[in-house]
Design a protein around this motif. Structure first.
Motif, short mmCIF file in Angstrom:
data_model
loop_
_atom_site.label_atom_id
_atom_site.label_comp_id
_atom_site.label_asym_id
_atom_site.label_seq_id
_atom_site.Cartn_x
_atom_site.Cartn_y
_atom_site.Cartn_z
N LEU A 50 -1.55 1.24 -2.50
CA LEU A 50 -2.58 0.92 -1.51
C LEU A 50 -3.86 1.64 -1.91
CD1 LEU A 50 -2.98 -0.53 1.26
CD2 LEU A 50 -2.44 1.66 2.34
N TYR A 51 -4.97 0.90 -2.02
CA TYR A 51 -6.20 1.56 -2.48
C TYR A 51 -7.43 1.12 -1.72
CZ TYR A 51 -7.89 -2.64 -4.90
OH TYR A 51 -8.36 -3.89 -5.18
N SER A 52 -8.43 2.01 -1.70
CA SER A 52 -9.75 1.69 -1.15
C SER A 52 -10.77 2.62 -1.80
CB SER A 52 -9.77 1.88 0.37
OG SER A 52 -9.63 3.25 0.71
N ASN A 53 -10.57 2.95 -3.08
CA ASN A 53 -11.41 3.93 -3.76
C ASN A 53 -12.78 3.35 -4.09
OD1 ASN A 53 -12.49 5.74 -5.87
ND2 ASN A 53 -10.50 6.70 -5.71
N VAL A 56 -14.98 2.51 -9.01
CA VAL A 56 -14.28 1.50 -9.80
C VAL A 56 -13.71 2.12 -11.07
CG1 VAL A 56 -14.57 -0.65 -11.08
CG2 VAL A 56 -15.69 -0.37 -8.87
N LEU A 59 -10.52 4.06 -10.25
CA LEU A 59 -9.45 3.14 -9.89
C LEU A 59 -8.91 2.40 -11.10
CD1 LEU A 59 -7.82 2.00 -7.51
CD2 LEU A 59 -9.53 0.21 -7.33
N VAL A 79 0.19 -4.32 -5.61
CA VAL A 79 -1.10 -3.68 -5.33
C VAL A 79 -1.76 -4.35 -4.13
CG1 VAL A 79 -3.36 -3.10 -6.27
CG2 VAL A 79 -1.37 -3.14 -7.77
N GLU A 80 -2.23 -3.53 -3.20
CA GLU A 80 -2.86 -4.05 -1.99
C GLU A 80 -4.16 -3.30 -1.73
OE1 GLU A 80 -3.36 -6.71 0.87
OE2 GLU A 80 -1.45 -6.66 -0.22
N LYS A 81 -5.24 -4.04 -1.54
CA LYS A 81 -6.54 -3.43 -1.24
C LYS A 81 -6.74 -3.42 0.27
CE LYS A 81 -11.52 -3.94 -1.93
NZ LYS A 81 -12.61 -4.78 -2.52
N CYS A 82 -7.35 -2.34 0.76
CA CYS A 82 -7.66 -2.31 2.18
C CYS A 82 -9.14 -2.01 2.37
CB CYS A 82 -6.80 -1.29 2.92
SG CYS A 82 -7.10 0.41 2.45
N GLU A 89 -7.14 -0.72 7.20
CA GLU A 89 -6.19 0.13 6.48
C GLU A 89 -4.78 -0.09 7.00
OE1 GLU A 89 -7.49 4.15 6.89
OE2 GLU A 89 -9.10 3.97 5.42
N ALA A 92 -3.39 -3.55 5.99
CA ALA A 92 -2.98 -3.60 4.59
C ALA A 92 -1.67 -2.85 4.38
CB ALA A 92 -4.08 -3.00 3.71
#
Length: 324
Positions: A50-53, A56, A59, A79-82, A89, A92
């Motif tokens: 789970l990512y929201s960095n 770029v 990541l 892989v899941e973006k939030c 968040e 996701a």
């Protein structure tokens, strides 16, 4: 059965037999069939990421490491973006949990998101927090010592002769931002300088915030001779601002970053920075998560903690100040 034992690294095969099997595998170009192995009882784990960095560059390197390890070990990476709100968040995270993942890897800033960690704990799913400021008691963690890394970089700039050093902080939602700031300030204090007098601007670990912070620092009447940014994206923005203002780097201004992402070696001049082993963190996170899933099933032990080494990488963006 013997071939299976060799492929699965079981220890009840003699070295001679193992060597013969491996030679036959290479000669025949044999590749194990993942589906057949699952049917035969070899378990494949589903690893959620789970990512929201906002960075770029960070990541990208992290994902490469995680993908490399999951591919090498034959497990699936989901892989899941939030988004940036608590609601997105949570949505996701629920999507990942409902997909049946066995565990979740949390790169920053989600590694310290209390609501996310609470939901994961409630679900009973294993988790690994990556680059968290401090290891949590209930979550496996892989990180570096951010305080020592920032302290080391500041010492390097001081050793070059800089005494007026600006700093761009990281996002306030991450503990590592404060750790890097305190490493910077303590190094100044140990050198006999007043840390309260140091020019410090707020950043958010992204390029745009680096531009805004650089504009403020470089507009000061007593302009810093060096600027240390809390990540490479913001340091690259400082470099772009210096170019726009006609400042020569490192003749008029030294610039240092943190992370050693791809951008650090591709901009000109190349960036002096702290190398955080981001890809290695991705690989370690996947490996640790697999161990954590097995540990929980076995019902023993505590979550693992890994502290990886950082390195100062000296390139062309730093030098002695003009007056030195």
């Amino acid at each position: 059965m013997t071939v299976s034992r060799v492929i699965n690294n079981e220890n009840n095969v003699t070295p001679a037999t193992s060597a013969a099997v491996m030679a036959a595998i290479q000669e025949l170009k044999y590749t194990p069939n993942p589906a057949a192995r699952r049917l035969a009882g070899s378990e494949t784990f589903r690893i959620g990421l789970l990512y929201s960095n906002p960075s770029v560059a960070f990541l990208s390197e992290f994902l490469l490491g995680a993908l490399d390890e999951s591919s090498k070990t034959g497990h699936q990476l989901v892989v899941e973006k939030c988004g940036v709100t608590a609601a997105t968040e949570k949505a996701a995270l629920q999507k990942l949990l409902q997909s049946g993942v066995d565990g979740i890897v949390l790169p920053p800033p989600l590694c310290e998101a209390k609501s996310i960690l609470a939901e994961i704990a409630k679900s009973g799913v294993a988790a690994v927090a990556v680059a968290a400021g401090q290891p949590g008691p209930d979550v496996a963690t892989v990180r570096i010592d951010n305080y020592k890394a920032a302290h080391r970089m500041t010492q390097h700039l001081l050793s070059l002769g800089h005494r007026n050093i600006g700093f761009i902080k990281g996002h306030p939602n991450q503990t590592v931002s404060d750790q890097r700031l305190h490493g910077f300030l303590d190094a100044l204090s140990e050198a006999g300088l007043d840390p309260k007098a140091a020019p410090v601007e707020q950043g958010y670990f992204n390029y745009r915030s680096g531009l805004a912070a650089a504009d403020k620092l470089l507009a000061l009447k007593d302009r810093p001779t060096a600027i240390f940014a809390a990540n490479d994206d913001m340091a690259a923005a400082v470099l772009a601002t210096a170019h726009r203002l006609g400042l020569s780097v490192p003749v008029d201004l030294s610039i240092a970053g943190f992370d050693d992402t791809l951008i650090a070696g591709t901009i000109w001049p190349a960036l002096t920075t702290i190398r955080q082993p981001i890809a290695a963190m991705g690989r370690a996170a996947v490996s640790m998560l697999l161990d954590e899933v097995k540990r929980r099933r076995g019902g023993g032990g505590s979550p693992a903690q890994q502290l990886l080494r950082h390195t100062l990488v000296e390139r062309e963006s730093t030098a002695a100040p003009p007056s030195a």
